[in-house]
Design a protein around this motif. Structure first.
Motif, PDB file in Angstrom:
ATOM      1  N   ILE A  84       0.864  -1.182   0.000  1.00 21.28           N
ATOM      2  CA  ILE A  84       0.000   0.000   0.000  1.00 21.28           C
ATOM      3  C   ILE A  84       0.900   1.231   0.000  1.00 21.28           C
ATOM      4  CG2 ILE A  84      -1.851   1.211   1.209  1.00 21.28           C
ATOM      5  CD1 ILE A  84      -2.507  -1.496   2.530  1.00 21.28           C
ATOM      6  N   TYR A  85       0.930   1.954  -1.114  1.00 22.48           N
ATOM      7  CA  TYR A  85       1.853   3.086  -1.261  1.00 22.48           C
ATOM      8  C   TYR A  85       1.222   4.426  -0.910  1.00 22.48           C
ATOM      9  CZ  TYR A  85       4.854  -0.188  -3.711  1.00 22.48           C
ATOM     10  OH  TYR A  85       5.637  -1.251  -4.021  1.00 22.48           O
ATOM     11  N   LEU A  86       0.062   4.428  -0.265  1.00 24.94           N
ATOM     12  CA  LEU A  86      -0.617   5.693   0.025  1.00 24.94           C
ATOM     13  C   LEU A  86       0.211   6.589   0.927  1.00 24.94           C
ATOM     14  CD1 LEU A  86      -4.278   4.455   0.502  1.00 24.94           C
ATOM     15  CD2 LEU A  86      -3.261   5.545  -1.491  1.00 24.94           C
ATOM     16  N   ASP A  87       0.899   6.043   1.906  1.00 20.96           N
ATOM     17  CA  ASP A  87       1.709   6.867   2.788  1.00 20.96           C
ATOM     18  C   ASP A  87       2.901   7.450   2.033  1.00 20.96           C
ATOM     19  OD1 ASP A  87       2.701   4.264   2.582  1.00 20.96           O
ATOM     20  OD2 ASP A  87       3.762   4.394   4.497  1.00 20.96           O
ATOM     21  N   ASP A  88       3.523   6.664   1.160  1.00 27.36           N
ATOM     22  CA  ASP A  88       4.643   7.157   0.367  1.00 27.36           C
ATOM     23  C   ASP A  88       4.191   8.283  -0.570  1.00 27.36           C
ATOM     24  OD1 ASP A  88       6.338   5.271   1.509  1.00 27.36           O
ATOM     25  OD2 ASP A  88       5.898   3.792  -0.030  1.00 27.36           O
ATOM     26  N   ILE A  89       3.043   8.077  -1.199  1.00 26.66           N
ATOM     27  CA  ILE A  89       2.522   9.094  -2.112  1.00 26.66           C
ATOM     28  C   ILE A  89       2.205  10.382  -1.354  1.00 26.66           C
ATOM     29  CG2 ILE A  89       0.555   9.666  -3.598  1.00 26.66           C
ATOM     30  CD1 ILE A  89       0.508   6.679  -4.389  1.00 26.66           C
ATOM     31  N   GLY A  90       1.617  10.267  -0.184  1.00 28.73           N
ATOM     32  CA  GLY A  90       1.299  11.451   0.613  1.00 28.73           C
ATOM     33  C   GLY A  90       2.543  12.213   1.028  1.00 28.73           C
ATOM     34  N   VAL A  91       3.570  11.501   1.447  1.00 29.19           N
ATOM     35  CA  VAL A  91       4.819  12.158   1.848  1.00 29.19           C
ATOM     36  C   VAL A  91       5.454  12.854   0.652  1.00 29.19           C
ATOM     37  CG1 VAL A  91       7.183  11.688   2.632  1.00 29.19           C
ATOM     38  CG2 VAL A  91       5.257  10.671   3.826  1.00 29.19           C
ATOM     39  N   LEU A  92       5.447  12.198  -0.495  1.00 25.23           N
ATOM     40  CA  LEU A  92       6.016  12.817  -1.694  1.00 25.23           C
ATOM     41  C   LEU A  92       5.235  14.059  -2.111  1.00 25.23           C
ATOM     42  CD1 LEU A  92       6.818   9.692  -3.872  1.00 25.23           C
ATOM     43  CD2 LEU A  92       8.447  11.200  -2.769  1.00 25.23           C
ATOM     44  N   LEU A  93       3.920  13.981  -2.063  1.00 19.45           N
ATOM     45  CA  LEU A  93       3.108  15.147  -2.430  1.00 19.45           C
ATOM     46  C   LEU A  93       3.364  16.333  -1.515  1.00 19.45           C
ATOM     47  CD1 LEU A  93      -0.308  13.537  -3.365  1.00 19.45           C
ATOM     48  CD2 LEU A  93       1.243  14.753  -4.880  1.00 19.45           C
ATOM     49  N   LEU A  94       3.474  16.080  -0.214  1.00 27.07           N
ATOM     50  CA  LEU A  94       3.748  17.164   0.723  1.00 27.07           C
ATOM     51  C   LEU A  94       5.124  17.789   0.476  1.00 27.07           C
ATOM     52  CD1 LEU A  94       2.295  15.711   4.033  1.00 27.07           C
ATOM     53  CD2 LEU A  94       1.399  17.624   2.688  1.00 27.07           C
ATOM     54  N   ALA A  95       6.113  16.966   0.196  1.00 26.32           N
ATOM     55  CA  ALA A  95       7.460  17.488  -0.059  1.00 26.32           C
ATOM     56  C   ALA A  95       7.505  18.325  -1.338  1.00 26.32           C
ATOM     57  CB  ALA A  95       8.457  16.345  -0.136  1.00 26.32           C
ATOM     58  N   VAL A  96       6.869  17.822  -2.397  1.00 26.11           N
ATOM     59  CA  VAL A  96       6.858  18.578  -3.658  1.00 26.11           C
ATOM     60  C   VAL A  96       6.094  19.883  -3.483  1.00 26.11           C
ATOM     61  CG1 VAL A  96       5.983  18.557  -6.025  1.00 26.11           C
ATOM     62  CG2 VAL A  96       7.190  16.577  -5.132  1.00 26.11           C
ATOM     63  N   ARG A  97       4.988  19.835  -2.756  1.00 26.59           N
ATOM     64  CA  ARG A  97       4.206  21.056  -2.521  1.00 26.59           C
ATOM     65  C   ARG A  97       5.013  22.080  -1.707  1.00 26.59           C
ATOM     66  NH1 ARG A  97      -1.866  21.475  -0.015  1.00 26.59           N
ATOM     67  NH2 ARG A  97      -1.990  23.721  -0.202  1.00 26.59           N
ATOM     68  N   ALA A  98       5.731  21.615  -0.696  1.00 23.52           N
ATOM     69  CA  ALA A  98       6.545  22.526   0.112  1.00 23.52           C
ATOM     70  C   ALA A  98       7.660  23.152  -0.720  1.00 23.52           C
ATOM     71  CB  ALA A  98       7.142  21.779   1.308  1.00 23.52           C
TER      72      ALA A  98
END
Length: 106
Positions: free
Chosen positions: A79-93
């Motif tokens: 389940i990659y949902l946590d990885d995707i969420g962390v990546l999205l937050l980093a790219v957004r920041a």
């Protein structure tokens, strides 16, 4: 003709096979999204070269990258949902910090 494979449409093994194929496709799609986001995050390292980005945003970038490749996850690996969420937050920041550094709105 009565062959053992003549009537597989209603057999339980066909339902299991279809379920496994659908699960594999869902995992493949999720892995593809995670891979695309990882590539975007790696390409975003050019933004880090900008001197106007605070250290906290740079740390978020490297932390997200380490989290994705780390064997320790909040959710199990399929389940990659946590990885995707962390990546999205980093790219957004990173994008927000870069936009503020250039004087653009987020």
């Amino acid at each position: 003709m009565n062959t053992p494979h003549a009537d597989l449409a209603g057999s339980p093994s066909t339902g299991v096979t279809v379920g496994l194929v659908l699960a594999a496709l869902a995992l493949l799609a999720t892995a593809l999204v995670a891979a695309v986001l990882t590539i975007r995050l790696i390409r975003a390292r050019r933004i880090l070269r900008d001197a106007g980005i605070p250290l906290t945003h740079k740390a978020a970038y490297w932390g997200a990258l380490l989290y994705v490749i780390s064997p320790v996850d909040l959710l199990p690996d399929p389940i990659y949902l946590d990885d995707i969420g962390v990546l999205l937050l980093a790219v957004r920041a990173l994008r927000g910090a870069a936009a503020r550094g250039r004087g653009e709105p987020d």
